[in-house]
Design a protein around this motif. Structure first.
Motif, short mmCIF file in Angstrom:
data_model
loop_
_atom_site.label_atom_id
_atom_site.label_comp_id
_atom_site.label_asym_id
_atom_site.label_seq_id
_atom_site.Cartn_x
_atom_site.Cartn_y
_atom_site.Cartn_z
N MET A 158 13.88 -8.12 6.41
CA MET A 158 14.11 -6.63 7.38
C MET A 158 13.84 -5.95 6.60
N GLY A 159 12.53 -5.50 5.51
CA GLY A 159 12.16 -4.13 4.81
C GLY A 159 13.52 -3.02 5.34
N ALA A 160 14.45 -3.21 5.95
CA ALA A 160 14.51 -2.01 6.43
C ALA A 160 15.61 -1.14 4.44
N PRO A 161 16.18 -2.18 4.14
CA PRO A 161 17.35 -1.45 3.23
C PRO A 161 16.07 -0.87 2.01
N GLY A 162 14.57 -0.88 2.37
CA GLY A 162 13.56 -0.49 1.53
C GLY A 162 13.48 1.36 2.42
N ARG A 163 13.20 0.78 3.65
CA ARG A 163 12.53 2.09 4.45
C ARG A 163 13.60 2.97 4.47
N TYR A 218 5.51 4.38 2.64
CA TYR A 218 6.76 4.97 2.90
C TYR A 218 7.11 6.59 1.82
N LEU A 219 6.73 5.94 1.02
CA LEU A 219 6.73 6.90 0.00
C LEU A 219 5.78 7.87 -0.20
N ALA A 220 4.29 6.49 -0.19
CA ALA A 220 3.34 6.64 -0.68
C ALA A 220 2.72 7.72 1.03
N GLN A 221 2.75 7.68 1.99
CA GLN A 221 2.60 7.65 3.11
C GLN A 221 2.78 9.67 2.97
N SER A 222 4.10 9.73 2.72
CA SER A 222 4.53 11.29 2.84
C SER A 222 4.19 12.18 1.34
N GLY A 223 3.58 11.09 1.14
CA GLY A 223 2.59 12.71 -0.27
C GLY A 223 2.82 12.23 -1.34
N LEU A 224 3.58 11.34 -2.30
CA LEU A 224 4.54 11.27 -3.27
C LEU A 224 3.13 10.15 -3.90
#
Length: 560
Positions: free
Chosen positions: A543-548, A36-42
């Motif tokens: 779950m992935g929720a904490p990471g997202r 998610y961080l990389a998808q935002s351009g980081l």
């Protein structure tokens, strides 16, 4: 096989730039956050201590030809929005639905099958109680209603009090977000109605035994359902709040079907590989054999990067830790940085575990004497979770009490799964992989040590003999096995105390209280350091929720 597409660490790969974000730990939450961080351009790098990514969601071939889901072993909790956002099916994720999903053999020759088929459930439960068979659909409907209430909470950052110094616009935005959150909760509460809210609070606060006794009369049905309330915990069916863990394990879904748990083709490592592939496609650099030994923090208590075990310094504006809260704050953060009250809260959180995982290679399927259905190979009794040693809730409670006294249970509570009946990629033809999730085993037993090979072998054989009572000859089918007692889960997987949830999931350790009161929104007292693992809201499970959720908070902090 499981390292394909990722690389071992080199100094040149890390030293030549300052990263926007570093993620400590390549478990599924860390990989999700990175994607998610990389998808935002980081610019993002993931630093994994072991030789393979995945954390607890891994596949390892420890016996030639047999691929074990070494720690976690079933999939349901992974948030559907994450599967969609990261296009995980395109990246190789293939879910194998189980039907039936549960089988409980009894020593008196009876058995109980449960699954997504309502007619099957009614027929099976009717063998024990017609009243329970009629009540079961209402019970499932109530849990599903509660799960729908929980969904927005799982997918949101908790509405924590504002932390640190910030601009007026930032404070205003924070207040609006909190107001929106609580307004949504109020709307959900009103729509549920007073009786619904009372029933929900009853489930959250009561022992699972009280909840199940009010719903059902059949001992085998109650015990089968109760295993969900105690799995991974040190508590028993009479522990207050154990009803929430029951809810936690039915709040997932597979392909839109609520409460359906599935196997993953290729084992649980395929979940991590799919997320890792999505992250890599987004531009993330994933490095294995890259253990972080310390965080770099400047005089203003702001993170500036990490130091690896080999001495390499890696610069970064932000660090997200997928390690447990204890590992993060007690071992990675230098001394005298954190507030004393925060340090005490983290240090004294409950990381206890009574869980052992045994992965087996066998040369044939177990033949359950209570369920001889004359199938040529795998039958319905082999498809789902097989409950061994838990025909009555009292058996679960007795096994727990023995562990609390410092002794591994004489008759352990065992959840057996056989993923190779549906997944033909993880074992040779005609042979099978079996997972045993076992309770209760204290971290430091009074009658021996998990470091003693003879002690370990004795306990493994105790489990195999118990299975022999239900499936004669099981012990003789074992080709080899891998065993992870609580200290092994800590040492190999990185789970403090061996706790599979990164910390207990009691009511005092959830939502605004996770990991500690005042710091539930993934931020920490160290500016630029965030928690993104299961020790943060909403807790454990694949779950992935904490990471997202943590990634969203980071993006919001960076980009305003």
């Amino acid at each position: 096989m499981w390292r394909r597409g990722f690389c071992s660490t080199t100094s040149s790969a890390l030293n030549n730039k300052k990263w926007d974000a570093l993620v400590i730990g390549g478990g599924h939450n860390g990989l999700t956050a990175a994607a998610y961080l990389a998808q935002s351009g980081l610019s993002v790098a993931v630093l994994e201590r072991r030789h393979l990514i995945g954390g607890a969601a891994i596949t390892e071939e420890l016996i030639p030809g047999f691929k074990f889901s070494r720690c976690s072993y079933l999939q349901s909790l992974l948030r559907p929005s994450i599967i969609r956002d990261l296009e995980l099916h395109r990246h190789g994720l293939k879910l194998l639905k189980r039907s039936p999903s549960s089988f409980t053999p009894c020593l008196d020759g009876r058995y109980l099958l449960l699954g997504p088929d309502a007619e099957l459930n009614h027929s099976e439960i009717s063998k024990f109680s017609k009243q329970d068979a009629d009540a079961y659909p209402r019970y499932e409907d109530q849990l599903e209603k509660f799960c729908k209430f929980m969904d927005p909470l799982i997918d949101s950052s908790p509405p924590e009090v504002h932390q640190g110094v910030s601009s007026f616009n930032s404070r205003l935005k924070h207040k609006l977000q909190k107001s929106e959150f609580w307004a949504h909760c109020l709307h959900q509460s009103v729509s549920m109605g007073q009786q619904g809210l009372v029933d929900f609070m009853d489930l959250l606060l009561s022992p699972a035994s009280n909840v199940l006794n009010r719903w059902f009369e059949s001992e085998v049905l109650k015990a089968t359902l109760a295993t969900d309330a105690v799995i991974g915990t040190t508590g028993n069916t009479q522990t207050p709040g154990s009803g929430y863990v029951l809810l936690h394990h039915v709040m997932g879904e597979t392909d839109g079907e609520r409460g359906i748990w599935s196997y993953v083709e290729g084992g649980m490592g395929s979940v991590s590989m799919a997320i890792g592939n999505a992250a890599k496609e987004a531009g993330v650099t994933i490095l294995t054999d890259a253990e972080v030994s310390k965080l770099m923090i400047n005089d203003s208590h702001t993170v500036t990067g990490v130091i690896l075990a080999d001495g390499t310094q890696v610069q970064s504006s932000v660090v997200l830790s997928n390690a447990t809260p204890y590992k993060t704050f007690m071992e990675l953060v230098p001394e005298n940085i954190l507030p004393d009250d925060f340090t005490r809260a983290v240090k004294h959180s409950d990381y206890s575990s009574a869980t052992t995982k045994i992965n087996l290679a066998v040369d044939k399927l177990p033949n359950f004497k209570s369920c001889n259905l004359n199938y040529p190979e795998a039958g319905p009794q082999h498809m789902g979770t097989i409950h061994i040693g838990s025909e009555r809730m009292e058996e679960i409670d007795t096994a727990c009490q023995e562990s609390m006294s410092g002794l591994p249970s004489k008759r352990p509570v065992i959840e057996m799964t056989i993923p190779s009946v549906l997944d033909k990629t993880i074992s040779p033809p005609g042979k099978h992989v079996i997972n045993l999730f076992i309770q209760y085993t204290p971290y430091k037993p009074n009658d021996g040590s998990w470091e003693d090979p003879a002690y370990r072998e004795s306990f493994a054989q105790r489990c195999f003999r118990l299975i022999d009572e239900y499936a004669p000859g099981f012990s003789s089918s074992v080709i080899g096995y891998d065993m992870l007692a609580p200290p092994d889960l800590e040492r190999i997987i990185g789970l403090t105390g061996g706790n599979i949830f990164h910390g207990a999931m009691g009511l005092d350790s959830l939502f605004l209280m996770r990991p500690v009161k005042g710091w539930s929104n993934y931020r920490t007292p160290v500016r630029g350091l965030y928690l993104c693992g299961s020790g943060a809201h909403p807790g454990g499970g694949v779950m992935g929720a904490p990471g997202r959720n943590a990634a969203r908070v980071v993006i919001d902090d960076i980009k305003g």
